[in-house]
Design an enzyme around this catalytic site. Structure first.
Site, mmCIF file in Angstrom:
data_model
loop_
_atom_site.group_PDB
_atom_site.id
_atom_site.type_symbol
_atom_site.label_atom_id
_atom_site.label_comp_id
_atom_site.label_asym_id
_atom_site.label_seq_id
_atom_site.Cartn_x
_atom_site.Cartn_y
_atom_site.Cartn_z
ATOM 1 N N GLU A 1 25.335 48.938 37.825
ATOM 2 C CA GLU A 1 24.736 47.660 38.209
ATOM 3 C C GLU A 1 24.707 47.554 39.733
ATOM 4 O O GLU A 1 25.750 47.637 40.380
ATOM 5 C CB GLU A 1 25.555 46.492 37.638
ATOM 6 C CG GLU A 1 24.938 45.146 37.958
ATOM 7 C CD GLU A 1 25.709 43.960 37.388
ATOM 8 O OE1 GLU A 1 26.940 43.898 37.577
ATOM 9 O OE2 GLU A 1 25.075 43.092 36.767
ATOM 10 N N GLU B 1 31.147 36.450 30.744
ATOM 11 C CA GLU B 1 29.713 36.750 30.899
ATOM 12 C C GLU B 1 29.612 37.702 32.081
ATOM 13 O O GLU B 1 29.847 37.309 33.222
ATOM 14 C CB GLU B 1 28.948 35.442 31.132
ATOM 15 C CG GLU B 1 27.491 35.532 30.745
ATOM 16 C CD GLU B 1 26.604 35.816 31.922
ATOM 17 O OE1 GLU B 1 26.309 37.011 32.134
ATOM 18 O OE2 GLU B 1 26.218 34.873 32.621
ATOM 19 N N LYS C 1 36.405 26.990 39.599
ATOM 20 C CA LYS C 1 36.636 27.818 40.803
ATOM 21 C C LYS C 1 35.309 28.480 41.186
ATOM 22 O O LYS C 1 34.867 29.430 40.547
ATOM 23 C CB LYS C 1 37.698 28.845 40.441
ATOM 24 C CG LYS C 1 38.249 29.840 41.400
ATOM 25 C CD LYS C 1 37.790 30.014 42.766
ATOM 26 C CE LYS C 1 37.760 31.494 43.074
ATOM 27 N NZ LYS C 1 36.566 31.911 43.776
ATOM 28 N N GLY D 1 36.099 40.928 35.054
ATOM 29 C CA GLY D 1 36.101 40.456 33.664
ATOM 30 C C GLY D 1 37.119 41.205 32.814
ATOM 31 O O GLY D 1 37.831 40.604 31.997
ATOM 32 N N CYS E 1 22.393 38.541 36.479
ATOM 33 C CA CYS E 1 23.109 39.422 35.554
ATOM 34 C C CYS E 1 22.143 40.075 34.576
ATOM 35 O O CYS E 1 22.355 41.201 34.143
ATOM 36 C CB CYS E 1 24.199 38.659 34.820
ATOM 37 S SG CYS E 1 23.629 37.110 34.137
ATOM 38 N N GLY F 1 30.902 36.952 36.100
ATOM 39 C CA GLY F 1 31.012 37.777 37.297
ATOM 40 C C GLY F 1 30.980 39.248 36.936
ATOM 41 O O GLY F 1 30.372 39.646 35.941
ATOM 42 N N SER F 2 31.674 40.042 37.736
ATOM 43 C CA SER F 2 31.617 41.495 37.571
ATOM 44 C C SER F 2 32.400 41.944 36.339
ATOM 45 O O SER F 2 33.370 41.302 35.927
ATOM 46 C CB SER F 2 32.184 42.175 38.818
ATOM 47 O OG SER F 2 33.539 41.833 38.969
ATOM 48 N N THR F 3 31.998 43.075 35.798
ATOM 49 C CA THR F 3 32.709 43.628 34.645
ATOM 50 C C THR F 3 34.131 44.038 35.045
ATOM 51 O O THR F 3 35.064 43.885 34.253
ATOM 52 C CB THR F 3 31.896 44.803 34.063
ATOM 53 O OG1 THR F 3 30.685 44.245 33.528
ATOM 54 C CG2 THR F 3 32.625 45.509 32.946
HETATM 55 P P1 NDP Z 1 33.446 38.991 41.212
HETATM 56 O O1 NDP Z 1 33.474 39.328 39.782
HETATM 57 O O2 NDP Z 1 34.536 39.505 42.079
HETATM 58 O O3 NDP Z 1 33.442 37.396 41.419
HETATM 59 C C1 NDP Z 1 33.077 36.434 40.468
HETATM 60 C C2 NDP Z 1 34.046 35.256 40.537
HETATM 61 O O4 NDP Z 1 35.362 35.688 40.187
HETATM 62 C C3 NDP Z 1 34.184 34.655 41.926
HETATM 63 O O5 NDP Z 1 34.425 33.266 41.811
HETATM 64 C C4 NDP Z 1 35.406 35.360 42.443
HETATM 65 O O6 NDP Z 1 36.023 34.698 43.491
HETATM 66 C C5 NDP Z 1 36.287 35.392 41.233
HETATM 67 N N1 NDP Z 1 37.302 36.424 41.231
HETATM 68 C C6 NDP Z 1 37.337 37.582 41.934
HETATM 69 N N2 NDP Z 1 38.442 38.290 41.621
HETATM 70 C C7 NDP Z 1 39.126 37.566 40.703
HETATM 71 C C8 NDP Z 1 40.349 37.780 39.996
HETATM 72 N N3 NDP Z 1 41.063 38.881 40.147
HETATM 73 N N4 NDP Z 1 40.747 36.831 39.126
HETATM 74 C C9 NDP Z 1 40.007 35.707 38.934
HETATM 75 N N5 NDP Z 1 38.863 35.463 39.592
HETATM 76 C C10 NDP Z 1 38.409 36.380 40.463
HETATM 77 O O7 NDP Z 1 32.044 39.405 41.790
HETATM 78 P P2 NDP Z 1 31.685 39.731 43.314
HETATM 79 O O8 NDP Z 1 31.330 38.460 43.966
HETATM 80 O O9 NDP Z 1 32.759 40.522 43.974
HETATM 81 O O10 NDP Z 1 30.406 40.651 43.124
HETATM 82 C C11 NDP Z 1 30.589 42.018 42.851
HETATM 83 C C12 NDP Z 1 29.636 42.486 41.794
HETATM 84 O O11 NDP Z 1 29.860 41.758 40.601
HETATM 85 C C13 NDP Z 1 28.179 42.263 42.087
HETATM 86 O O12 NDP Z 1 27.654 43.233 42.916
HETATM 87 C C14 NDP Z 1 27.605 42.292 40.712
HETATM 88 O O13 NDP Z 1 27.442 43.619 40.300
HETATM 89 C C15 NDP Z 1 28.670 41.631 39.868
HETATM 90 N N6 NDP Z 1 28.382 40.209 39.642
HETATM 91 C C16 NDP Z 1 27.895 39.863 38.440
HETATM 92 C C17 NDP Z 1 27.552 38.559 38.206
HETATM 93 C C18 NDP Z 1 26.995 38.133 36.894
HETATM 94 O O14 NDP Z 1 26.318 37.098 36.831
HETATM 95 N N7 NDP Z 1 27.272 38.836 35.818
HETATM 96 C C19 NDP Z 1 27.660 37.528 39.227
HETATM 97 C C20 NDP Z 1 28.248 37.993 40.456
HETATM 98 C C21 NDP Z 1 28.563 39.296 40.631
HETATM 99 P P3 NDP Z 1 35.581 35.020 45.015
HETATM 100 O O15 NDP Z 1 34.130 35.277 45.035
HETATM 101 O O16 NDP Z 1 35.907 33.791 45.705
HETATM 102 O O17 NDP Z 1 36.365 36.194 45.429
#
Ligand code: NDP
Length: 511
Positions: A415, A283, A209, A266, A317, A261-263
């Site tokens: 962050e 991660e 996804k 996560g 990240c 993705g985001s904490t």
């Molecule tokens: P998210 O954590 O929301 O997104 C990461 C992934 O998770 C995307 O594919 C997203 O889908 C998906 N996702 C979102 N909500 C859910 C859920 N409830 N269940 C399962 N999957 C989900 O990050 P954001 O894009 O909203 O970014 C926000 C903040 O997160 C950033 O500002 C940054 O601080 C942090 N971040 C950290 C990253 C890292 O590498 N550690 C990478 C990206 C962001 P979709 O985008 O389609 O909504």
């Protein structure tokens, strides 16, 4: 991320840009892909629309304009993709022996390489990153797959010398099952490769996804996996938004979830997987400290610290977002960083002169801008940047450097995930280690010194999954990557991540 291989050195460039109609700049294969109508899901060997026909637009962050429509997968689509993965796992994939799995992963790597120009252009267009960096991402994805292509023939169990008489006891390592792999937008294809490579090596089937901001290269990855010869259903691609990801995590047919993705998200996924007793690796975010000790090589430290935060427009990240400089050098280091930041060229990813691209989306622009406001409101001073403005339709933010920061300010604790660095002075080692560790995160930490003893002493004191000495962000497919504390659970890369896709079966045979 081995950013230093492909980030332009700081200095010599001036800030300024002219967003252009970037789709016109694409080569024929990339233009043909984005012009080929709404991009559909990849499920089994089919390319269906979403069950309810919904689509969303993926946008060019350099202009804010739509690139193309993409299928918005929902719960029914998640169920269908999981069923396709299960059918592959119970059917043709089960019959693919280890050496063949290796060959298939290598074939996928070669196809990514062969289509590298197109993939890099799509990545640059969809994410905004400079084309040279997108090319680096594609090369790193190829390397990642090649590394894991070596593993299938080395996944071995053990014979166990148990005490029972006339018993043969041994272990088998088996694929964990159907995986849900959810990736973010900062390194779209590379993060997808980090996820799918160990899953494929272990013999799992997966549903990938991608983030809604950057779905294009994941779709191409799904197409290329079929072209490489993987049995249909081995790698499915489910585009959509956070609800799509949540539906996938909730699907009872999923045995393992891998998320970057985001904490915040996560934690939610971790909770769900805990309740359902699904395997999970996370991660997550960071607020990584980067420490310049009094005896550091200041030229190297300044250059490395600059790239450590501003690489990928701060959207990494493991960005080194908290800089601690020994008081003897604070003014000098801050002055040099401010000069580099002021000279940086920020512009569209497809413009070859761009050193840094836009941030990925309007939401991210607003989020970073509000952090910059909060820093100024709390009394920090902008030594560079500090006044983000929308220029044309794009989401460009100048590298920003804050001084006059205290450890308690939001810009020093949270962050930001954008091109914003906070610089703070320190006096001694114990003090800086305590301040560096005073965070919920623990993804990365860096230090700059010529004193080998100080270097390893401080490396041991830092609570982080990755410590960089006289460098920032080095990486390799074989070297584990992941976080302490709220920065995650488990490790990406290396055999540690392969283990996350394997179950251990213990077999007892009475002889
Ligand atoms: P998210 O954590 O929301 O997104 C990461 C992934 O998770 C995307 O594919 C997203 O889908 C998906 N996702 C979102 N909500 C859910 C859920 N409830 N269940 C399962 N999957 C989900 O990050 P954001 O894009 O909203 O970014 C926000 C903040 O997160 C950033 O500002 C940054 O601080 C942090 N971040 C950290 C990253 C890292 O590498 N550690 C990478 C990206 C962001 P979709 O985008 O389609 O909504």
């Amino acid at each position: 991320m081995v950013y230093r291989d492909y980030v332009a050195s700081p200095g010599g460039l001036s800030f300024g840009f002219m967003p252009t109609a970037t789709i016109d700049q694409l080569s024929e294969p990339a233009r043909a892909f984005v012009s080929s109508g709404p991009q559909r899901l990849v499920i089994g060997d089919e390319r269906p629309e979403a069950a309810d026909g919904r689509t969303f637009e993926t946008l060019d962050p350099a202009t804010g304009e739509a690139i193309c429509e993409v299928a918005q997968g929902g719960g029914d689509d998640a169920a269908r993709a999981v069923a396709a993965a299960r059918a592959a796992l119970d059917g043709p994939l089960r019959k693919v022996h280890a050496a063949k799995r290796s060959a298939l992963i290598n074939a996928l790597a070669e196809l990514i390489k062969a289509n590298g120009d197109e993939l890099a252009e799509l990545e640059s267009l969809d994410n905004g990153k400079p084309l040279a960096m997108a090319r680096g991402d594609i090369a790193a994805a190829v390397n990642h797959l090649r590394y894991y292509a070596g593993w299938p023939t080395k996944i071995e169990g053990e014979t166990i010398p148990v005490s029972a008489r006339d018993v043969l006891c041994y272990t088998l390592r088996e694929p964990v099952g159907v995986c849900a792999q959810i990736v973010p937008w900062n390194f779209p294809l590379l993060m997808a490769a980090w996820k799918v490579a160990p899953a494929l090596a272990a013999g799992c089937a997966t549903v990938l996804k991608p983030a809604e901001q950057t779905p294009l290269t994941a779709i191409r990855l799904g197409e290329l996996a079929l072209e490489a010869g993987f049995p249909p259903g081995t790698l499915n691609v489910l585009t959509g938004d956070g609800e799509t990801g949540a539906a996938l995590v909730d699907d009872p047919g999923v045995q393992k979830v891998a998320f970057t993705g985001s904490t915040v998200v996560g934690r939610e996924i971790g909770e769900k997987c805990g309740r359902a007793l699904k395997r999970v690796t996370l991660e997550l975010g960071g607020k990584s400290p980067n420490i310049i000790l009094p005896d550091a090589d200041l030229d190297a430290a300044v250059k490395g610290s600059f790239q450590g935060i501003y690489f990928n427009s701060g959207q990494s990240c493991n960005a080194g977002s908290r800089l601690y400089v020994h008081g003897d050098h604070y003014d000098d280091v801050v002055g040099r960083l401010a000069q580099f930041a002021g000279e940086a060229k920020v512009g569209p990813g497809l413009d070859p002169d761009s050193q840094f691209g836009p941030v990925v989306s309007e939401e991210q622009f607003d989020r970073v801008a509000s952090y910059i406001d909060s820093g100024l409101d709390e009394g920090a001073e902008a030594a560079a940047g500090g006044a983000p403005e929308r220029n044309g339709g794009g989401y460009f933010i100048e590298p920003t450097l804050f001084t006059g920061v205290t450890d308690e300010m939001r810009v020093a604790r949270e962050e930001i995930f954008g091109p914003v660095l906070v610089a703070m002075p320190f006096d001694d080692l114990e003090e800086v280690a305590r301040r560096a560790n005073d965070t919920e995160y623990g993804l990365a930490a860096g230090l700059w010194t010529r004193d080998i003893s100080q270097a390893h002493k401080l490396a041991g004191m830092l609570e982080a999954g990755n410590v960089y000495i006289n460098t920032w962000g080095g990486g390799d497919p074989a070297a584990p990557f992941g976080g302490y504390k709220a920065s995650g659970i488990g490790r990406e890369k290396g055999h540690a991540n392969l283990d996350a896709y394997l179950e251990t079966k213990t077999v007892w045979a009475q002889l």
